[in-house]
Write an enzyme that holds these catalytic residues in place. Sequence first.
Site, PDB file in Angstrom:
ATOM      1  N   SER A   7       0.865  -1.315   0.100  1.00 63.82           N
ATOM      2  CA  SER A   7       0.329  -0.137   0.042  1.00 63.82           C
ATOM      3  C   SER A   7       0.837   1.059  -0.146  1.00 63.82           C
ATOM      4  O   SER A   7       1.496   1.241   0.512  1.00 63.82           O
ATOM      5  CB  SER A   7      -1.042   0.206   1.346  1.00 63.82           C
ATOM      6  OG  SER A   7       0.030   0.166   2.347  1.00 63.82           O
ATOM      7  N   GLU A   9       1.572   5.433   0.511  1.00 66.97           N
ATOM      8  CA  GLU A   9       0.940   6.710   1.099  1.00 66.97           C
ATOM      9  C   GLU A   9       1.465   7.681   1.245  1.00 66.97           C
ATOM     10  O   GLU A   9       2.277   7.766   0.129  1.00 66.97           O
ATOM     11  CB  GLU A   9       1.486   6.775   3.003  1.00 66.97           C
ATOM     12  CG  GLU A   9       0.610   7.329   3.779  1.00 66.97           C
ATOM     13  CD  GLU A   9       0.962   7.299   5.591  1.00 66.97           C
ATOM     14  OE1 GLU A   9       0.613   6.435   5.499  1.00 66.97           O
ATOM     15  OE2 GLU A   9       1.265   8.167   6.039  1.00 66.97           O
ATOM     16  N   ASP A 100      -1.507  14.633  15.680  1.00 67.38           N
ATOM     17  CA  ASP A 100      -1.015  15.154  17.193  1.00 67.38           C
ATOM     18  C   ASP A 100      -1.337  16.984  16.815  1.00 67.38           C
ATOM     19  O   ASP A 100      -1.695  17.217  15.573  1.00 67.38           O
ATOM     20  CB  ASP A 100       0.656  15.546  16.715  1.00 67.38           C
ATOM     21  CG  ASP A 100       1.033  14.554  17.185  1.00 67.38           C
ATOM     22  OD1 ASP A 100       0.927  13.725  18.054  1.00 67.38           O
ATOM     23  OD2 ASP A 100       1.626  13.342  16.395  1.00 67.38           O
ATOM     24  N   PHE A 207      12.573  14.581  10.446  1.00 63.79           N
ATOM     25  CA  PHE A 207      10.886  13.902  10.818  1.00 63.79           C
ATOM     26  C   PHE A 207      11.190  12.521  11.787  1.00 63.79           C
ATOM     27  O   PHE A 207      10.706  12.465  12.825  1.00 63.79           O
ATOM     28  CB  PHE A 207      11.199  12.198   9.658  1.00 63.79           C
ATOM     29  CG  PHE A 207       9.675  12.693   8.486  1.00 63.79           C
ATOM     30  CD1 PHE A 207       9.623  14.764   8.355  1.00 63.79           C
ATOM     31  CD2 PHE A 207      10.148  13.311   6.854  1.00 63.79           C
ATOM     32  CE1 PHE A 207       8.862  15.463   7.564  1.00 63.79           C
ATOM     33  CE2 PHE A 207       9.253  13.716   5.891  1.00 63.79           C
ATOM     34  CZ  PHE A 207       8.980  15.089   5.953  1.00 63.79           C
ATOM     35  N   HIS A 257       3.454  -0.698   3.557  1.00 66.83           N
ATOM     36  CA  HIS A 257       2.657   0.398   3.492  1.00 66.83           C
ATOM     37  C   HIS A 257       4.096   1.128   3.808  1.00 66.83           C
ATOM     38  O   HIS A 257       5.191   1.346   3.951  1.00 66.83           O
ATOM     39  CB  HIS A 257       2.771   0.432   4.757  1.00 66.83           C
ATOM     40  CG  HIS A 257       1.780   1.544   4.616  1.00 66.83           C
ATOM     41  ND1 HIS A 257       0.277   1.775   3.943  1.00 66.83           N
ATOM     42  CD2 HIS A 257       1.343   3.217   4.778  1.00 66.83           C
ATOM     43  CE1 HIS A 257       0.150   2.877   4.477  1.00 66.83           C
ATOM     44  NE2 HIS A 257       1.028   3.823   4.318  1.00 66.83           N
TER      45      HIS A 257
HETATM   46  P1  FAD Z   1      -2.639   6.701  20.259  1.00 64.32           P
HETATM   47  O1  FAD Z   1      -2.679   5.002  19.670  1.00 64.32           O
HETATM   48  O2  FAD Z   1      -4.160   7.693  20.855  1.00 64.32           O
HETATM   49  O3  FAD Z   1      -1.009   6.795  21.433  1.00 64.32           O
HETATM   50  C1  FAD Z   1      -1.023   8.429  21.226  1.00 64.32           C
HETATM   51  C2  FAD Z   1      -0.025   7.967  22.879  1.00 64.32           C
HETATM   52  O4  FAD Z   1      -1.039   7.838  23.900  1.00 64.32           O
HETATM   53  C3  FAD Z   1       0.877   6.541  22.478  1.00 64.32           C
HETATM   54  O5  FAD Z   1       2.038   7.424  23.392  1.00 64.32           O
HETATM   55  C4  FAD Z   1      -0.157   5.559  23.525  1.00 64.32           C
HETATM   56  O6  FAD Z   1       1.259   4.833  23.961  1.00 64.32           O
HETATM   57  C5  FAD Z   1      -1.005   6.367  24.820  1.00 64.32           C
HETATM   58  N1  FAD Z   1      -2.518   6.132  24.914  1.00 64.32           N
HETATM   59  C6  FAD Z   1      -2.986   5.277  24.082  1.00 64.32           C
HETATM   60  N2  FAD Z   1      -3.893   5.113  25.120  1.00 64.32           N
HETATM   61  C7  FAD Z   1      -3.883   5.368  26.529  1.00 64.32           C
HETATM   62  C8  FAD Z   1      -4.602   5.547  27.233  1.00 64.32           C
HETATM   63  N3  FAD Z   1      -5.752   4.756  27.107  1.00 64.32           N
HETATM   64  N4  FAD Z   1      -3.816   5.661  28.579  1.00 64.32           N
HETATM   65  C9  FAD Z   1      -2.392   6.347  28.490  1.00 64.32           C
HETATM   66  N5  FAD Z   1      -2.254   6.150  27.497  1.00 64.32           N
HETATM   67  C10 FAD Z   1      -2.993   5.888  26.206  1.00 64.32           C
HETATM   68  N6  FAD Z   1      -1.187  12.294  12.492  1.00 64.32           N
HETATM   69  C11 FAD Z   1      -1.655  12.910  10.977  1.00 64.32           C
HETATM   70  O7  FAD Z   1      -2.121  14.112  12.250  1.00 64.32           O
HETATM   71  N7  FAD Z   1      -2.262  12.584  10.129  1.00 64.32           N
HETATM   72  C12 FAD Z   1      -2.140  11.627   9.697  1.00 64.32           C
HETATM   73  O8  FAD Z   1      -2.482  10.755   8.569  1.00 64.32           O
HETATM   74  C13 FAD Z   1      -1.251  10.506  10.516  1.00 64.32           C
HETATM   75  N8  FAD Z   1      -1.015   9.120  10.073  1.00 64.32           N
HETATM   76  C14 FAD Z   1      -0.058   8.275  10.340  1.00 64.32           C
HETATM   77  C15 FAD Z   1      -0.156   7.695   9.700  1.00 64.32           C
HETATM   78  C16 FAD Z   1       1.062   6.311  10.346  1.00 64.32           C
HETATM   79  C17 FAD Z   1       0.753   4.826  10.248  1.00 64.32           C
HETATM   80  C18 FAD Z   1       1.252   6.455  11.714  1.00 64.32           C
HETATM   81  C19 FAD Z   1       2.129   5.363  12.555  1.00 64.32           C
HETATM   82  C20 FAD Z   1       1.099   7.900  12.376  1.00 64.32           C
HETATM   83  C21 FAD Z   1       0.279   8.679  11.810  1.00 64.32           C
HETATM   84  N9  FAD Z   1       0.156   9.979  12.372  1.00 64.32           N
HETATM   85  C22 FAD Z   1      -0.821  11.091  11.796  1.00 64.32           C
HETATM   86  C23 FAD Z   1       0.946  10.663  13.337  1.00 64.32           C
HETATM   87  C24 FAD Z   1       0.131  10.246  14.504  1.00 64.32           C
HETATM   88  O9  FAD Z   1      -1.023  10.644  15.007  1.00 64.32           O
HETATM   89  C25 FAD Z   1       0.660  10.350  16.002  1.00 64.32           C
HETATM   90  O10 FAD Z   1       1.948   9.422  16.112  1.00 64.32           O
HETATM   91  C26 FAD Z   1       0.173  10.625  16.980  1.00 64.32           C
HETATM   92  O11 FAD Z   1       1.217  11.372  18.086  1.00 64.32           O
HETATM   93  C27 FAD Z   1      -0.267   9.415  17.648  1.00 64.32           C
HETATM   94  O12 FAD Z   1      -1.076   8.498  16.941  1.00 64.32           O
HETATM   95  P2  FAD Z   1      -2.166   7.398  17.104  1.00 64.32           P
HETATM   96  O13 FAD Z   1      -2.559   7.500  16.730  1.00 64.32           O
HETATM   97  O14 FAD Z   1      -1.101   6.234  17.215  1.00 64.32           O
HETATM   98  O15 FAD Z   1      -2.275   7.739  19.016  1.00 64.32           O
END
Ligand code: FAD
Length: 277
Positions: A7, A9, A100, A207, A257
């Site tokens: 895939s 991106e 973020d 990055f 990916h």
């Molecule tokens: P989460 O899974 O919510 O985790 C965030 C943090 O919170 C982690 O440290 C986790 O350990 C902690 N956490 C989660 N649940 C809990 C809980 N219940 N209690 C305490 N701590 C908890 N960013 C963008 O803005 N746009 C994009 O399109 C984008 N695409 C991405 C695609 C991929 C494949 C990846 C790997 C990252 C992407 N990102 C994107 C970056 C991402 O948004 C950031 O890394 C962000 O900081 C975390 O997102 P997440 O969905 O992993 O968050």
Amino acid sequence: METPDISIEFFPPKTPEGADKLRTARQRLAELQPKYFSVTFGAGGSTQQGTLSTVKEIQSEGHVGAPHLSCVGATRESIRAILNEFKSHDIRRLVALRGDLPSGYGGAGELRYASDLVEFIRAETGDRFHIEVAAYPEMHPQARSPQDDLQAFARKVQAGANAAITQYFYNPDAYFAFVDNTRKLGVDVPIVPGIMPITNTTQLMRFSDMCGAEIPRWIRLKLASFGDDSASIKAFGLDVVTGLCERLIAGGAPGLHFYSMNQAGPTTAICQRLQGH
Ligand code: FAD
């Protein structure tokens, strides 16, 4: 070597020239027959329309488009409206993220973590969407510990994610250990490694600092030794990343990916090498 599904991106282009360049890149990348093209979603509203319009274009060309969707700073109502838009454009898969916030930008929003977003999407739309979530073999930079981060990842899957894409990394053992650890927690969804081609030293370092991806010392030293010699950087990057992909495939990675950075060349070169061209 038999390559698994790939895939690719993109990020939404910001200018008409960028959109033209992406169309050209996409045409070339389509030759690799990716399972889908995903399009990132900027936090803070900057590129949300750009995500949808790029995905619409991808779908109109006959490919599968998967928008990313982040919940940071959003309300349930705003996410509901976006999901309805996705549905009305026959979108069937998405990548669900927390996102973020730019520093100094408002509150966290109504959904705190990506697991809350996945739960909300499932509650609102049932099985309509195939949902991917993010995984961090080298730990998310804000996590308290690798174990906490692993639990957070498991929660996203328990909330209904079908699969995961990892942050990029250059140490395959970090990926294999992460996958093993998730299996021990009973998580059995495919975890697809995210692959970042190496083409530009400064950009890669910037990055990687931001997202917590580690550049092994031997790679950093080698890149530094090339200075501005872009041809040597690209040739070395191609060797390193193709070697990484080979090890991942041999170790059972369910797909690859590619973070294409909207460029066709580096991803195409890696895939051609993998196929023995
Ligand atoms: P989460 O899974 O919510 O985790 C965030 C943090 O919170 C982690 O440290 C986790 O350990 C902690 N956490 C989660 N649940 C809990 C809980 N219940 N209690 C305490 N701590 C908890 N960013 C963008 O803005 N746009 C994009 O399109 C984008 N695409 C991405 C695609 C991929 C494949 C990846 C790997 C990252 C992407 N990102 C994107 C970056 C991402 O948004 C950031 O890394 C962000 O900081 C975390 O997102 P997440 O969905 O992993 O968050």
